[in-house]
Write a protein that holds these residues in place. Sequence first.
Motif: not given
Length: 211
Positions: A145-168
């Motif tokens: 949960l976010d410290d300020v709003t208490g809303e849910a945190l998500i994982q960015r779709e571009d933080d998936a392993p195969e996309v990380i490789k592409k971004r590097l």
Amino acid sequence: MNLILLGMPGAGKGTQAEIIQRDFDVANISTGAMMREVSRSEGELAEKVQTFLSSGTLVPNEIIVEMLVQRISESDCDKGFLLDGFPRNLDQGKALDAAGVAIDLVLFLSISEEEIVKRMSGRRVHPESGRSYHIIYNPPEKEGLDDVTGEALIQREDDAPEVIKKRLDVYYRETEPLLDFYRNKNLKFIEIDASRPLDEVTESIRQSISN
Ligand code: ADP
Ligand code: AMP
């Protein structure tokens, strides 16, 4: 003071940008956040931008450069601004020059690829504000949960392993040449060891800006 944060995706630019913005009262401009906002709107442009975001490739200069130049002409940038994620290739760097944008300081957050993978795979974000956490290195007060709003945190779709490789790959090919571009310019260029704990990196950045 106008400054640019350069570094691999996941080096900690957004995390540090939020702190610098508060400490030094400059406008904090993240082109990644701008693009994610565009992608959440409706229409052809949103769909197009979304395809670049999810594949980890750069949004074309025709879309992003004008938007950025317009953004830094807004009045909150008169006091100075910080660019996080722009420029991302040589043409974007040259476009800033062509638009007459003066840069005083470039901070290069340097880090190993191994550490980057750990940082991006543990990153969690609050989508509305862009606040960024890490499940181990910088956890929120309450898990998921976010410290300020208490809303849910998500994982960015571009933080998936195969996309990380592409971004590097994109970083090495397109963004890394900007290091020499700025090293050879008449401005302050400072390399910061971004592999250290968050507070230590912040302290080095503070000193670089104050000197
Ligand atoms: P960028 O904006 O450069 O893509 P972020 O600021 O989002 O990177 O940071 C990437 C991840 O690494 C986030 O999960 C963040 O909490 C974490 N992080 C940032 N700085 C550090 C640090 N100095 N040590 C450990 N983790 C960090
Ligand atoms: P970031 O949040 O900086 O990691 O950026 C996320 C994504 O937004 C990138 O992978 C690109 O698709 C896009 N993006 C951000 N900044 C730029 C830029 N200056 N030029 C092109 N695409 C960008």
